[in-house]
Design an enzyme around this catalytic site. Structure first.
Site, PDB file in Angstrom:
ATOM      1  N   ASP A  32     -27.898 -27.423   2.923  1.00 43.69           N
ATOM      2  CA  ASP A  32     -28.894 -27.138   2.053  1.00 43.69           C
ATOM      3  C   ASP A  32     -29.217 -28.278   0.986  1.00 43.69           C
ATOM      4  OD1 ASP A  32     -30.684 -25.408   0.696  1.00 43.69           O
ATOM      5  OD2 ASP A  32     -29.483 -24.604  -0.607  1.00 43.69           O
ATOM      6  N   ASN A  80     -37.391 -19.636   7.963  1.00 48.15           N
ATOM      7  CA  ASN A  80     -37.996 -20.839   7.610  1.00 48.15           C
ATOM      8  C   ASN A  80     -39.462 -21.249   8.119  1.00 48.15           C
ATOM      9  OD1 ASN A  80     -34.811 -22.959   7.734  1.00 48.15           O
ATOM     10  ND2 ASN A  80     -35.979 -21.596   6.224  1.00 48.15           N
TER      11      ASN A  80
END
Length: 252
Positions: A32, A80
């Site tokens: 991340d 996503n």
């Protein structure tokens, strides 16, 4: 040349780790912070993803150097797809560039590529790159570099449960015969074992729908470091932290 790169990492890393304490067999990472890293530098988000790809290569070398068996990287979630189209398009092209440049090194170092996720939804060019990398490294017997690509933990559990129930029906059995072992056999990670250690970068303290079943007894390590800045020292710190924990699996 590739051998030299891996051997240098092995010498440096192993000198830092306690020899009498266990190394995690399976490490999973939620990578991340690519976007935040880029924003901090007034760069487009895709610049963060590009830099993050290079970190994947380095961390793979580190994991291989200390004897980790499986490295699972959360590359792209089923959620996503909601991101801007240009970012998604770039992310779907990354595997092509990544595997084209890195697979020769992986083969030389006996690293096998595996991909778990819903491949049928991937663009053709991404699918071809994935399948070629898997085929080219299928003979390798060392570290398994496992990518979670178009992956979602909840969907995985539902899919596994459906497949397990179909198998039970064919065997003339009922839902009462469903066991953890049976369900586990139908997970996308079947055969890889559950992660011993989960690392998440960029300061977020959540699982984000990642390996929800498999992480039941994993050790968690969170760091504020954005993924593109994740260094050898950061990796070592996570492993050392793991080495100094006592895993009880619900016992005393």
């Amino acid at each position: 040349m590739f051998k030299k790169l891996f051997r240098q990492d092995e010498n440096i890393l192993n000198s830092e780790l306690a020899e009498d304490l266990p190394i995690p067999r399976h490490v999973a990472i939620i990578m991340d912070g690519n976007g935040r890293w880029a924003k901090k530098r007034f760069l487009p988000r895709i610049a963060g993803h590009k830099e993050g790809m290079d970190v994947v290569k380095r961390v793979t070398r580190y994991a291989n150097a200390i004897g980790i068996d499986v490295l699972t990287l959360y590359a792209f979630s089923t959620e996503n797809w909601k991101r801007p189209t240009d970012e998604v398009d770039f992310l779907m092209k990354l595997p092509v560039e990544f595997f084209d440049s890195f697979v020769p090194e992986l083969i030389e170092e006996n690293v096998r590529v595996n991909v778990m996720g819903y491949r049928e939804n991937l663009p053709n060019h991404t699918m071809r790159a994935v399948e070629k990398a898997i085929a080219d490294t299928a003979h390798c017997t060392g570290l398994t570099l496992n990518f979670a690509l178009n992956y979602g933990g909840r969907s995985e559990i539902i899919t596994a449960a459906k497949e397990a129930m179909k198998e039970l029906e064919l065997e003339g059995k009922s839902a009462d015969d469903l066991t953890e072992e049976k369900l586990n056999d139908h997970l996308m990670s079947s055969g890889l074992g559950d992660p011993d250690l989960l690392i998440r970068t960029s300061g977020e303290l959540r699982l984000s729908n990642f390996m929800l079943w498999q992480l039941a007894y994993s050790e968690f390590y969170f760091t504020d470091t954005h993924w593109p800045d994740f260094s050898k020292e950061d990796f070592l710190q996570a492993i050392i932290e793991y080495q100094n924990r006592s895993r009880r699996f619900g016992g005393l």
